[in-house]
Design an enzyme around this catalytic site. Structure first.
Site, mmCIF file in Angstrom:
data_model
loop_
_atom_site.group_PDB
_atom_site.id
_atom_site.type_symbol
_atom_site.label_atom_id
_atom_site.label_comp_id
_atom_site.label_asym_id
_atom_site.label_seq_id
_atom_site.Cartn_x
_atom_site.Cartn_y
_atom_site.Cartn_z
ATOM 1 N N TYR A 147 1.697 -0.937 -5.795
ATOM 2 C CA TYR A 147 2.634 -1.048 -4.935
ATOM 3 C C TYR A 147 3.978 -1.440 -5.434
ATOM 4 O O TYR A 147 3.799 -2.766 -6.135
ATOM 5 C CB TYR A 147 2.345 -1.627 -3.554
ATOM 6 C CG TYR A 147 3.083 -1.544 -2.649
ATOM 7 C CD1 TYR A 147 3.367 -0.407 -1.638
ATOM 8 C CD2 TYR A 147 4.257 -2.534 -2.294
ATOM 9 C CE1 TYR A 147 4.148 -0.352 -0.643
ATOM 10 C CE2 TYR A 147 4.934 -2.704 -1.199
ATOM 11 C CZ TYR A 147 5.084 -1.472 -0.535
ATOM 12 O OH TYR A 147 6.259 -1.221 0.550
ATOM 13 N N ALA A 161 12.288 -4.152 6.338
ATOM 14 C CA ALA A 161 11.526 -4.649 5.434
ATOM 15 C C ALA A 161 10.961 -3.248 4.549
ATOM 16 O O ALA A 161 11.869 -2.215 4.525
ATOM 17 C CB ALA A 161 10.350 -5.374 5.815
ATOM 18 N N SER A 162 9.717 -3.123 4.262
ATOM 19 C CA SER A 162 9.350 -1.933 3.648
ATOM 20 C C SER A 162 9.317 -0.727 4.500
ATOM 21 O O SER A 162 9.108 0.565 3.720
ATOM 22 C CB SER A 162 8.064 -2.425 3.119
ATOM 23 O OG SER A 162 7.926 -3.001 1.817
ATOM 24 N N VAL A 163 9.366 -0.861 5.648
ATOM 25 C CA VAL A 163 9.566 0.354 6.463
ATOM 26 C C VAL A 163 10.710 1.381 6.009
ATOM 27 O O VAL A 163 10.918 2.409 6.050
ATOM 28 C CB VAL A 163 9.552 0.225 8.129
ATOM 29 C CG1 VAL A 163 10.030 1.561 8.685
ATOM 30 C CG2 VAL A 163 8.282 -0.398 8.583
#
Length: 404
Positions: A209, A115-117
């Protein structure tokens, strides 16, 4: 001693040929190795305190094992975890199923969608190109993406979530009618060019974000490097770091070998992929806790970029700091209970919930990957309090405030 004319001519031709081959060889070698001429594999040194022994590390690991077993039993944690201290792995564990329908057990070799990692890898790709002089952080996006309709937005603004652009996952729902057709990064750019979705605000006004910003960064990497974003990550990051179980999402992922977790709903129903999964940069990388440990350790070297370059990624960028947290390039920045400053990122996408925290002060890390977003990762504060306890003076102050 005199040589025959024919011999001299032959010698000169041979010498010229050798010189030519040498030059070509140098050019080819330079082309092949130009990314690693100065790279430094040596690790940044850190003083290990006397209390950190094999015995104390084992005790920390046993305590963490107890905590995570409680997470599994009472809070339903499903996934993998790896924790380090002073560069050493002190705990590693796997809980539950990679696929609840098949009852396929998770192992530490199971790959999860980050995901956003994934954003920290996108930022690294940009930093690699910046360090090589291929781009500058303050370049306009319009220099790289043809007909991009929004002026005044820089690469830096994309990296730090200050572009003000609207979320592609929202406007694509309205502008991409064929949901069976995968959406690509190029499609996102073309939708923005053709329809010009209204930005949320002007660039560099505030932090907001933005998945759109990181999808655009992936497109810039493709434009500058001349290769697909997936191939760039593979050749420039994953392969050099020997991250052998790390890859990007693709529609033919089912053909891959190895253990890959399936995303689930909080009710343990299997999540299906959709047309948004093929957009990369903001998400889309799959990896294991062991490969992410390699990534963490590489960031203490200069194997990818110089320390000065990386430091900027860990430097806050918010113009108005009303909150404790800040944001660098692909990393959130926050203080820990003990006063150290950590860099971290979390992720949530299509049945996956992920978290990676690094504390450069003691070279420690918390890496958690889950394919069941049931809120169990919200209890990470308990892990942070255990690994980075606040000094007694701070605890006393907090206790006094609680009595008022």
């Amino acid at each position: 001693m005199a040589f025959p004319k024919n011999y001299c001519l032959l010698f000169r031709c041979f010498a010229a040929a050798v010189l030519c081959l040498s030059l070509v060889g140098c050019q080819e070698t330079g082309k092949k190795n130009r990314f690693s001429l100065w790279k430094d594999d040596s690790k940044e040194e850190i003083a290990v305190p006397a209390w950190f022994t094999a015995d104390s590390a084992q005790k920390l690991g046993l305590r963490l094992d107890s905590l995570f077993k409680q997470f599994k039993k009472k809070r339903g944690f499903n996934g993998t975890v790896l924790v380090t201290k002073y560069d050493q792995v002190i705990y590693k564990g796997a809980f539950g199923f990679a696929d609840f329908y098949r009852k396929d057990s998770v192992t530490v070799q199971t790959a999860f969608q980050l995901a956003s990692v994934s954003k920290q890898f996108t930022a690294m790709a940009i930093m690699l190109l910046q360090e090589e002089g291929e781009l500058n952080y303050d370049d306009s996006v319009q220099q790289y993406l043809k007909n991009f309709p929004y002026k005044g937005i820089t690469i830096r603004a994309l990296l730090t979530h200050q572009s003000g652009l609207s979320n592609y996952t929202y406007f694509a729902d309205q502008l991409w009618p064929d949901r069976k057709k995968p959406l690509t990064n190029k499609d996102v750019v073309q939708l923005m060019v053709a329809h010009q979705p209204k930005p949320y605000f002007k660039p560099n006004v505030r932090f907001d974000y933005s998945n759109t910003g990181y999808s655009l960064l992936a497109s810039i990497v493709e434009e500058v490097s001349g290769m697909s974003f997936a191939k760039f990550l593979q050749e420039r990051i994953f392969e050099p770091l020997e991250m052998t179980h790390t890859f990007t999402y693709s529609v033919d992922m089912a053909t891959l070998t190895g253990k890959i977790a399936t995303g689930h709903t909080r009710n343990r129903q299997k999540r299906t992929t959709d047309y948004l999964d093929t957009v990369l940069g903001d998400k889309g990388i799959f990896s294991t806790v062991e490969d992410l440990y390699k990534w963490d350790q590489a960031l203490y070297t200069q194997k990818l970029v110089k320390r000065e370059t990386l430091q900027e990624a860990f430097t806050g960028s918010r113009p108005f700091k009303k909150q404790e947290e800040d944001y660098g390039f692909g990393w959130r920045i926050k203080p820990l209970p003990n006063g150290d400053t950590a860099v971290y990122h979390g992720g949530l996408w299509h049945g996956f919930s992920t978290y990676l925290l690094r504390n450069p002060k003691d070279h420690s890390a918390i890496i958690m990957l889950s394919n069941l977003p049931n809120g169990s990762l919200s209890y990470l504060e308990e892990i942070r309090q255990f690994l980075y306890p606040a000094p007694d003076s701070v605890k006393q102050t907090l206790a006094m405030k609680g009595k008022r």
